[in-house]
Write an enzyme that holds these catalytic residues in place. Structure first.
Site, PDB file in Angstrom:
ATOM      1  N   GLU A 172       0.822  -1.216   0.000  1.00  0.00           N
ATOM      2  CA  GLU A 172       0.000   0.000   0.000  1.00  0.00           C
ATOM      3  C   GLU A 172       0.859   1.270   0.000  1.00  0.00           C
ATOM      4  O   GLU A 172       0.483   2.290  -0.564  1.00  0.00           O
ATOM      5  CB  GLU A 172      -0.925   0.004   1.217  1.00  0.00           C
ATOM      6  CG  GLU A 172      -2.070  -0.993   1.120  1.00  0.00           C
ATOM      7  CD  GLU A 172      -3.107  -0.579   0.105  1.00  0.00           C
ATOM      8  OE1 GLU A 172      -2.846  -0.717  -1.106  1.00  0.00           O
ATOM      9  OE2 GLU A 172      -4.177  -0.117   0.508  1.00  0.00           O
ATOM     10  N   THR A 226      -6.360   7.589  -3.883  1.00  0.00           N
ATOM     11  CA  THR A 226      -6.190   7.741  -2.434  1.00  0.00           C
ATOM     12  C   THR A 226      -5.306   8.953  -2.141  1.00  0.00           C
ATOM     13  O   THR A 226      -5.555   9.727  -1.213  1.00  0.00           O
ATOM     14  CB  THR A 226      -5.569   6.455  -1.851  1.00  0.00           C
ATOM     15  OG1 THR A 226      -6.467   5.376  -2.113  1.00  0.00           O
ATOM     16  CG2 THR A 226      -5.343   6.565  -0.363  1.00  0.00           C
TER      17      THR A 226
HETATM   18  N1  LIG Z   1      -2.099  -4.549  -7.919  1.00  0.00           N
HETATM   19  C1  LIG Z   1      -2.703  -3.371  -8.025  1.00  0.00           C
HETATM   20  N2  LIG Z   1      -4.056  -3.311  -8.079  1.00  0.00           N
HETATM   21  C2  LIG Z   1      -4.702  -2.120  -8.211  1.00  0.00           C
HETATM   22  N3  LIG Z   1      -4.068  -0.936  -8.297  1.00  0.00           N
HETATM   23  C3  LIG Z   1      -2.712  -0.935  -8.238  1.00  0.00           C
HETATM   24  C4  LIG Z   1      -1.986  -2.147  -8.073  1.00  0.00           C
HETATM   25  N4  LIG Z   1      -0.670  -1.826  -8.018  1.00  0.00           N
HETATM   26  C5  LIG Z   1      -0.570  -0.496  -8.139  1.00  0.00           C
HETATM   27  N5  LIG Z   1      -1.810   0.065  -8.284  1.00  0.00           N
HETATM   28  C6  LIG Z   1      -2.111   1.493  -8.438  1.00  0.00           C
HETATM   29  O1  LIG Z   1      -2.808   1.911  -7.265  1.00  0.00           O
HETATM   30  C7  LIG Z   1      -3.743   2.939  -7.577  1.00  0.00           C
HETATM   31  C8  LIG Z   1      -5.083   2.544  -6.980  1.00  0.00           C
HETATM   32  O2  LIG Z   1      -4.981   2.500  -5.582  1.00  0.00           O
HETATM   33  P1  LIG Z   1      -5.885   3.406  -4.657  1.00  0.00           P
HETATM   34  O3  LIG Z   1      -5.486   3.152  -3.246  1.00  0.00           O
HETATM   35  O4  LIG Z   1      -5.829   4.816  -5.179  1.00  0.00           O
HETATM   36  O5  LIG Z   1      -7.323   2.836  -4.960  1.00  0.00           O
HETATM   37  P2  LIG Z   1      -8.125   1.676  -4.270  1.00  0.00           P
HETATM   38  O6  LIG Z   1      -7.137   0.645  -3.825  1.00  0.00           O
HETATM   39  O7  LIG Z   1      -9.218   1.213  -5.170  1.00  0.00           O
HETATM   40  O8  LIG Z   1      -8.861   2.473  -3.125  1.00  0.00           O
HETATM   41  P3  LIG Z   1      -9.018   2.523  -1.527  1.00  0.00           P
HETATM   42  O9  LIG Z   1      -7.668   2.181  -0.956  1.00  0.00           O
HETATM   43  O10 LIG Z   1      -9.494   3.894  -1.290  1.00  0.00           O
HETATM   44  O11 LIG Z   1     -10.066   1.529  -1.162  1.00  0.00           O
HETATM   45  C9  LIG Z   1      -3.788   3.054  -9.080  1.00  0.00           C
HETATM   46  O12 LIG Z   1      -3.011   4.185  -9.440  1.00  0.00           O
HETATM   47  C10 LIG Z   1      -3.091   1.792  -9.564  1.00  0.00           C
HETATM   48  O13 LIG Z   1      -2.390   1.972 -10.780  1.00  0.00           O
HETATM   49  N1  LIG Z   2      -7.801   4.923   5.195  1.00  0.00           N
HETATM   50  C1  LIG Z   2      -7.384   5.152   3.832  1.00  0.00           C
HETATM   51  C2  LIG Z   2      -8.000   4.072   2.955  1.00  0.00           C
HETATM   52  C3  LIG Z   2      -7.617   4.203   1.525  1.00  0.00           C
HETATM   53  O1  LIG Z   2      -6.359   3.623   1.282  1.00  0.00           O
HETATM   54  C4  LIG Z   2      -7.924   6.504   3.407  1.00  0.00           C
HETATM   55  O2  LIG Z   2      -9.127   6.726   3.597  1.00  0.00           O
HETATM   56  O3  LIG Z   2      -7.168   7.330   2.898  1.00  0.00           O
END
Ligand SMILES: Nc1ncnc2c1ncn2[C@@H]1O[C@H](COP(=O)(O)OP(=O)(O)OP(=O)(O)O)[C@@H](O)[C@H]1O
Ligand SMILES: N[C@@H](CCO)C(=O)O
Length: 291
Positions: free
Chosen positions: A120, A168
């Site tokens: 993350e 995020t």
């Molecule tokens: N294995 C992966 N799966 C998805 N996104 C990835 C991965 N590796 C890198 N990324 C990158 O992470 C970003 C998405 O992550 P982000 O934390 O913004 O969204 P999320 O995981 O859907 O949301 P949240 O954490 O709010 O629930 C994108 O820019 C994407 O390219």
């Molecule tokens: N706690 C995190 C979750 C998303 O990665 C946020 O709200 O920014």
């Protein structure tokens, strides 16, 4: 070869910013790993065109490095990236469990939470555990600097995903730097109510406890139609509504027989705001499973 399914998750639940999370029954990522001399990554599935295959930029690359477990890693995305449904975390959690098995590292699921959180950090700059913890452990999780606790809970949910992306990183950029004592008291009260609700699998208490006066109002502005969709869900019977993770998904808690009505109301309300959306009628689910 080891194959693992890891579920989408919803972090924060309003009052538990950066601490609370739940595993969702669906959607999920499926990750396959095979031993290799160096790590390579292939990504297919929903939103895969936006996901880097460079191990330095993909969450699973950081996990392989942390476990000293080079592998050919194939990710089949079921959780759309930048959704607020823990997309990056689902891949990281699946990879952590799969590589732990493949290389017989002997880590417990609780120990794998901090490994997956390193993934993350690749995405948002900080190693939040509030999505990887429920994706690995299932149920309702409380992730703090001292570790993770979890409890199984049976609560019906609707996660409504609009056809817009919020990263995020951007959603953390709009947060206020300080809060008032009154807001602190109200947040602690709501988070406590929610926790009791989870322990009792009581949708009324969980929904009531999601209220949050600090983070959610700041982020709602990034989601076209948020106020209208929340009101539509509440009118349709939801017991509580909030931003899922960093958004743009919106999470509604409801009673079993009201999920369908709540889901339809949320999709229709996004439509009225000119945004296509889909709704997952789901529930709090189990953690990652080896297939
Ligand atoms: N294995 C992966 N799966 C998805 N996104 C990835 C991965 N590796 C890198 N990324 C990158 O992470 C970003 C998405 O992550 P982000 O934390 O913004 O969204 P999320 O995981 O859907 O949301 P949240 O954490 O709010 O629930 C994108 O820019 C994407 O390219
Ligand atoms: N706690 C995190 C979750 C998303 O990665 C946020 O709200 O920014």
């Amino acid at each position: 070869m080891i194959t693992v399914r890891a579920p989408a998750t919803s972090a924060n639940l309003g009052s538990g910013f950066d601490v609370f999370g739940v595993a969702l029954g669906r959607p999920a990522d499926v990750v396959r790993v095979e031993r290799a001399d160096e790590t390579t990554i292939d990504v297919t599935g929903t939103g895969s065109q936006y996901i880097p295959e460079n191990p330095k930029k993909n969450t699973v690359g950081a996990v392989a490095e942390a476990l000293d477990a080079p592998a050919h890693i194939r990710i089949d995305k079921g959780v759309r990236p930048s959704s607020g449904l823990g997309s990056s975390a689902a891949s990281a959690a699946a990879a952590a469990l799969a590589l732990n098995e493949l290389y017989d590292r002997g880590r417990t699921r609780e120990e794998l939470v901090s490994v997956a959180a390193k993934g993350e950090a690749v995405v948002s700059g900080e190693a939040h555990a509030d999505n990887v913890a429920p994706s690995l452990l299932g149920g309702f999780t409380v992730a703090t600097d001292d570790g993770v606790t979890s409890v199984d809970a049976d609560v019906p949910l609707v996660a409504c995903l609009p056809d817009i992306a919020v990263s995020t990183r951007d959603a953390r950029g709009v947060l206020p730097e300080s809060t008032t004592l009154g807001e602190l008291v109200s947040t602690v009260g709501n988070a406590s109510t929610l926790t009791v609700g989870m322990c009792r699998s009581d949708p009324e208490l969980v929904g009531r406890g999601m209220d949050d006066p600090v983070v959610t109002p700041a982020r709602a502005a990034l989601i076209t139609g948020y106020d209208e969709v929340r009101d539509a869900a509440l009118d349709a019977g939801a017991t509580g509504v909030t931003v899922s993770g960093a958004g743009p998904s919106i999470l509604a808690v409801c009673r079993e027989n009201e999920r369908r009505r709540v889901a339809a109301a949320m999709v229709e309300s996004f439509g009225d705001a000119g945004v296509d959306a889909r709704a997952y009628q789901t529930e709090i689910g189990r953690g990652a499973t080896v297939l």
